[in-house]
Scaffold this active site. Structure first.
Site: not given
Length: 365
Positions: A184, A307, A335
């Site tokens: 991320s 996601d 995610h």
């Protein structure tokens, strides 16, 4: 059976002792030591598993009594990874990190960078999987966890890349070669880092990184447009929304667990809001996409198929823009790749770093 009874006896002693010393202000370090001893005694030979009922009882019992609960969880995650918590103190900055294994010419060194508002313990399962083949370091990212938190500091992508480089040089990783893995926001930082510091960087692995201009508006992006940020929930209802957004299968957490999470997160929101604003600056928001052509390091890219934070179409952007990039879509995953698909992601990372490891002289501090 006898071992089970002994385990429960030790749990009872831990609880009584922690309660006594809690009133004297010394419970935290004592509980750390006692819990570590308990885990060593009653986990299996590989140090991988603990009686879930015992651990759950410990956590639930402590919930209403003292904020040692988070300490229990973090100690457990650290123990599962087989890592040791360490500190690097520079002139004006402190880096806290987990280190697993010892650097040697035969094993690759892997640096793990976690996501926004997370911490080094996010990597516990993947660290455990990498244990047999790699020397692994999971750092608390700038302003996160136990690393220095300066509200007036530079927490832009460029600023975080500079801080990670500071850590790499302090540890001497750049002197012999290493691999970087980011998830991320950490993936955003890892990608820009790879474009800027390719020397002795043997490979990069990017897990659903931010920093790419989305082709679709996700649930998370839509919430930002509406003035909400799922990453900063303030009550149990919003926390449930946060979990449903970042996970493919939302974990069925009880109310007391949600209360623990909120109690730990909410006090830091003013800082995280400042950081998020810096990340959303025009020159920082899509910095990874602007840097893709400069990434020459062999790159592994992964994305959760479902996601809802960052659109999986980002995988095509990575593989179409980085010269040596291999992409993988992980099914039944949102995610939180390092948590939901730790085994699949860990094995992909393991194969990737072993394939691109170049042995040489090791001198890591």
């Amino acid at each position: 059976m006898l071992t089970d009874w002994i385990a429960w006896l030790v749990v009872g002693i831990l609880l009584c002792v922690s309660t006594l010393f809690m009133r004297l202000g010394g419970a935290a370090p004592l509980f750390d030591l006692a819990l570590a001893i308990y885990l060593r005694l009653f986990c299996d030979k590989n140090g991988c598993y603990c009686d879930a009922k015992v651990l759950g009882f410990l956590i639930k019992w402590q919930t209403a009594r003292h904020p040692l609960t988070r300490r229990i969880v973090l100690t457990w995650r650290q123990f599962r990874s087989g890592a040791t918590k360490k500190l690097i103190q520079l002139s004006d900055y402190k880096f806290m990190y987990l280190e697993q294994g010892r650097a040697c010419a035969e094993k690759p060194t892997v640096l793990l960078l976690h996501g926004f508002t997370s911490g080094k313990e996010e990597w516990s399962e993947i660290m455990r999987l990498l244990r047999p083949v790699a020397h692994v370091i999971a750092i608390d990212m700038p302003g996160h966890g136990e690393t220095t938190r300066n509200p007036r500091g530079d927490h832009s992508i460029a600023g975080s890349v500079a801080r990670i480089r500071q850590f790499v040089e302090a540890k001497g990783l750049h002197e012999h070669g290493y691999h970087v893995v980011g998830s991320s926001w950490g993936g955003h930082v890892a990608g820009v880092y790879a474009s800027k510091y390719p020397h002795n960087l043997h490979s990069a692995s990017l897990m659903c990184p931010s920093g790419l201009e989305p082709q679709k508006v996700t649930r998370f992006v839509r919430s930002l447009m509406e003035g909400r940020n799922y990453l900063l929930p303030v009550d149990s209802s919003e926390f449930q929304e946060f979990l449903s957004c970042v996970f493919y299968r939302q974990p069925p957490l009880p109310r007391w667990a949600l209360a623990i999470g909120l109690r730990d997160r909410v006090p830091h929101y003013p800082f995280f809001e400042t950081v998020f604003d810096q990340l959303m600056e025009t020159d920082q928001r899509f910095l990874l996409q602007k840097s893709l052509a400069d990434i020459k390091t062999p790159t592994l890219a992964m994305w959760g198929k479902y996601d809802q934070v960052l659109d999986p179409s980002g995988l095509d952007i990575l593989c179409g823009s980085i010269a040596n990039c291999h992409g993988h879509v992980l099914d039944e995953c949102g995610h939180t790749v390092a948590i939901e698909q730790a085994a699949a992601a860990g094995n992909l990372i393991k194969d990737h770093v072993v394939k691109h490891h170049r042995s040489g002289v090791v001198n890591i501090r």
